[in-house]
Scaffold this active site. Sequence first.
Site, PDB file in Angstrom:
ATOM      1  N   HIS A 112     -24.778 -37.699  45.641  1.00 13.25           N
ATOM      2  CA  HIS A 112     -25.218 -37.250  46.969  1.00 13.25           C
ATOM      3  C   HIS A 112     -25.152 -38.428  47.944  1.00 13.25           C
ATOM      4  CE1 HIS A 112     -27.771 -35.809  50.217  1.00 13.25           C
ATOM      5  NE2 HIS A 112     -27.507 -34.593  49.776  1.00 13.25           N
ATOM      6  N   GLU A 183     -19.727 -32.291  51.461  1.00  5.09           N
ATOM      7  CA  GLU A 183     -20.810 -32.486  52.427  1.00  5.09           C
ATOM      8  C   GLU A 183     -20.428 -33.604  53.400  1.00  5.09           C
ATOM      9  OE1 GLU A 183     -24.876 -31.032  50.940  1.00  5.09           O
ATOM     10  OE2 GLU A 183     -24.628 -33.077  50.257  1.00  5.09           O
TER      11      GLU A 183
HETATM   12  P1  PGA Z   1     -29.371 -30.144  54.895  1.00  3.66           P
HETATM   13  O1  PGA Z   1     -29.114 -31.085  53.614  1.00  3.66           O
HETATM   14  O2  PGA Z   1     -29.005 -28.736  54.489  1.00  3.66           O
HETATM   15  O3  PGA Z   1     -30.834 -30.291  55.189  1.00  3.66           O
HETATM   16  O4  PGA Z   1     -28.496 -30.675  55.976  1.00  3.66           O
HETATM   17  C1  PGA Z   1     -27.994 -30.903  52.800  1.00  3.66           C
HETATM   18  C2  PGA Z   1     -27.953 -31.943  51.716  1.00  3.66           C
HETATM   19  O5  PGA Z   1     -28.380 -33.079  51.954  1.00  3.66           O
HETATM   20  O6  PGA Z   1     -27.505 -31.657  50.586  1.00  3.66           O
END
Ligand code: PGA
Length: 271
Positions: A112, A183
């Site tokens: 992450h 992401e």
């Molecule tokens: P968020 O976080 O949906 O609050 O933007 C996503 C993540 O960090 O996996």
Amino acid sequence: MLGKRFIRRCYNSSMSFKKRIVVGNWKMSPETVYEAKEIFSKIKRRAKNYKKVQVVICPPDLHVVPLVKIAARSGIHIGVQDVFWEDEGFFTGQISPKMAYDAGARFAILGHSERRKMGESSSQVAKKVSAVIRDKIVAVLCVGENARDPEGNYLSFLREQIMSSLVLVSKEAVKAGLIIAYEPVWEIGRKDMKSMNPADLRQTVIFIKKVLFDAYGDYATQVPILYGGSVSSINASSLIADGDISGFLVGRQSLDPNLFGEILKSAHEAR
Ligand code: PGA
């Protein structure tokens, strides 16, 4: 740019996914086991209506066991947000994949961006990805560029990040237990909850599929690609309808059973 044969394979493979996948990343919340159980029980009630979705909740490690207990027979899986690559030894503060499995976790979010920001390198992520798949846990590998540049250099960054995080992972392992969560870092945690434009997402997902296909051939066509970054009850429908994704990795709104329920509904209703 991308061959027709390649695109056809991707589309055929997406059709064969049994379920959409929505992963909730609870990060360092909530504070107590009591609250975690409360939130989870409400999500469980909502999720019952959305059978086309595989729900995975990744709470803080200390909440895994109590949630595994109440998740029994609900079809919801519990996952961890990180794990170490060794199975045993002198590693203060770490949790092994075998321990996570024994506790009932069947998924692990790895790499992450918040962990990468704390110094985790792609070579460490690679060891984790290969260790969890070896121990029968599905790896949810997070990748994403920090920013976009008009020249498109972010695509090389993305390719490099994917390949270096998968360097220890065999073709069979990719097929057995890998999910990619795309992401873009600039979309995570936005106050306005504005997510990426679905058309841009679609382009990026095709690019990621191409990177995986170049490396793993047909083995990669089964790999689900999720989107994460300010996913909300408002934007989930258009992201899944037009973004060519198999589901979501949700941060903040996964702690609100009503909003998360709406996201599950969008995934369930997506064609
Ligand atoms: P968020 O976080 O949906 O609050 O933007 C996503 C993540 O960090 O996996």
